[in-house]
Design an enzyme around this catalytic site. Structure first.
Site, short mmCIF file in Angstrom:
data_model
loop_
_atom_site.label_atom_id
_atom_site.label_comp_id
_atom_site.label_asym_id
_atom_site.label_seq_id
_atom_site.Cartn_x
_atom_site.Cartn_y
_atom_site.Cartn_z
N TYR A 107 58.13 55.62 4.10
CA TYR A 107 57.59 54.60 3.04
C TYR A 107 57.54 53.33 3.46
O TYR A 107 56.26 52.52 3.34
CB TYR A 107 58.37 54.57 2.02
N ARG A 138 54.69 63.65 5.98
CA ARG A 138 55.76 63.40 4.87
C ARG A 138 56.09 61.89 4.87
O ARG A 138 56.71 61.58 3.56
CB ARG A 138 56.77 64.34 4.93
N LYS A 161 61.28 66.23 17.76
CA LYS A 161 60.80 67.40 16.91
C LYS A 161 59.50 66.71 16.42
O LYS A 161 59.39 65.59 15.80
CB LYS A 161 61.66 67.36 15.62
#
Length: 291
Positions: A107, A138, A161
């Protein structure tokens, strides 16, 4: 530190949304028996965004306790506040986690310099091996390869990752970060090719349901046995796709419950898998030999 299939473990819950310790024990035992390389506890698939800090750290502690040294436990400790990420990472180390996985701050949309300074601050504050986690679909924040390469120079930042699904990044990351820096796919559908291009494994959603097959596929891919890796991965193709018919971890929690490994619980604002999508997930599970 780890090669192969690492499960991004769900956090099992009762119907009222409370943590289900009995199912957590069952899941840890399941992954030990099925040969999973390591467990990520309370990553984003583990609904980290809806657990408060005490719950978050307690699930990590219980997972380490249930693992009892039989399988390594990596703690999800990312946050969009650097101070919170430091606190979670410190508490994960105290709980006995062998490493931490930190998603990019969501965000906030930090700059690349902000990302570098965020991860540098956590690494300097907590002496535990740390794995970066990039999932811009995401988080609305993409950590670019050049930023990862800068962070790879910090001693206890040991890997990444990478969940963009962009395979063109793998070769560059390997070249820029060096052979000792671990690269994990965060996208099951492209994990096999990710490993062929130089990756070390996958932090997997699919492994929640098919851990033995995921580990076998990874072992074949890492050994350069392309034919065997492709053959195994073909049986998992439906899971790689259909475990995302609704927001993760909605479909995978439904699937784990279908296997009798956990209760039917999820925490708002996530909801249980809707009837219209259950047939396709069940079909994918059947294709993988799970039903």
């Amino acid at each position: 530190m780890f090669r192969g299939s690492i499960v991004a473990l769900i956090t099992p819950m009762h119907a009222d949304g409370e943590i289900d310790d009995a199912s957590l024990q069952r899941l840890v035992d399941f992954h030990v028996a099925e040969g999973t390389t390591a467990i990520v506890s309370v990553g984003t698939t583990g609904e980290s965004a809806t657990l408060d800090e005490d719950e978050h750290c307690d699930v990590i502690r219980r997972t380490v306790e249930f693992a009892a040294g039989r399988i390594p436990v990596i703690a999800g400790t990312g946050a969009n506040s650097t101070r919170e990420a430091i606190s979670l990472t410190r508490r994960a180390r105290e709980a006995g986690a062998v490493a931490a996985l930190l998603v990019t701050p969501y965000y906030n949309k930090p700059t690349q310099e902000g990302l570098y300074l965020h991860y540098k601050a956590v690494a300097e504050a907590v002496d535990i091996p740390q794995i970066l986690y990039n999932v811009p679909s995401r988080t609305a924040c993409d950590m670019l390869p050049e930023t990862v390469a800068r962070l790879a120079g910090i001693d206890n930042i040991i890997g990444l990752k990478e969940a963009t699904g962009d395979l063109s990044r793998v070769t560059r990351l390997r070249a820029d970060c060096g052979p000792g820096f671990a690269l994990y796919s965060g996208d099951d559908a492209t994990a096999r090719e990710f490993m062929r291009l130089g990756g070390d494994g996958v932090i997997s959603v699919t492994s929640n349901l098919a851990p033995r097959s995921m580990q076998a596929m990874c072992e074949a891919a890492l050994a350069g046995d392309r034919e065997r890796a492709e053959s195994i991965d073909a049986t998992l193709e439906g899971l790689h796709r259909d475990l995302f018919v609704q927001s993760n971890p909605i479909p995978v929690k439904w699937g784990v419950a279908e296997l009798g490994l956990c209760s039917r619980g999820i925490r708002l604002p996530l909801t249980w898998l809707t009837q219209e999508h259950q047939a396709c997930v069940r079909q994918a599970m059947s294709q993988a030999g799970l039903l």
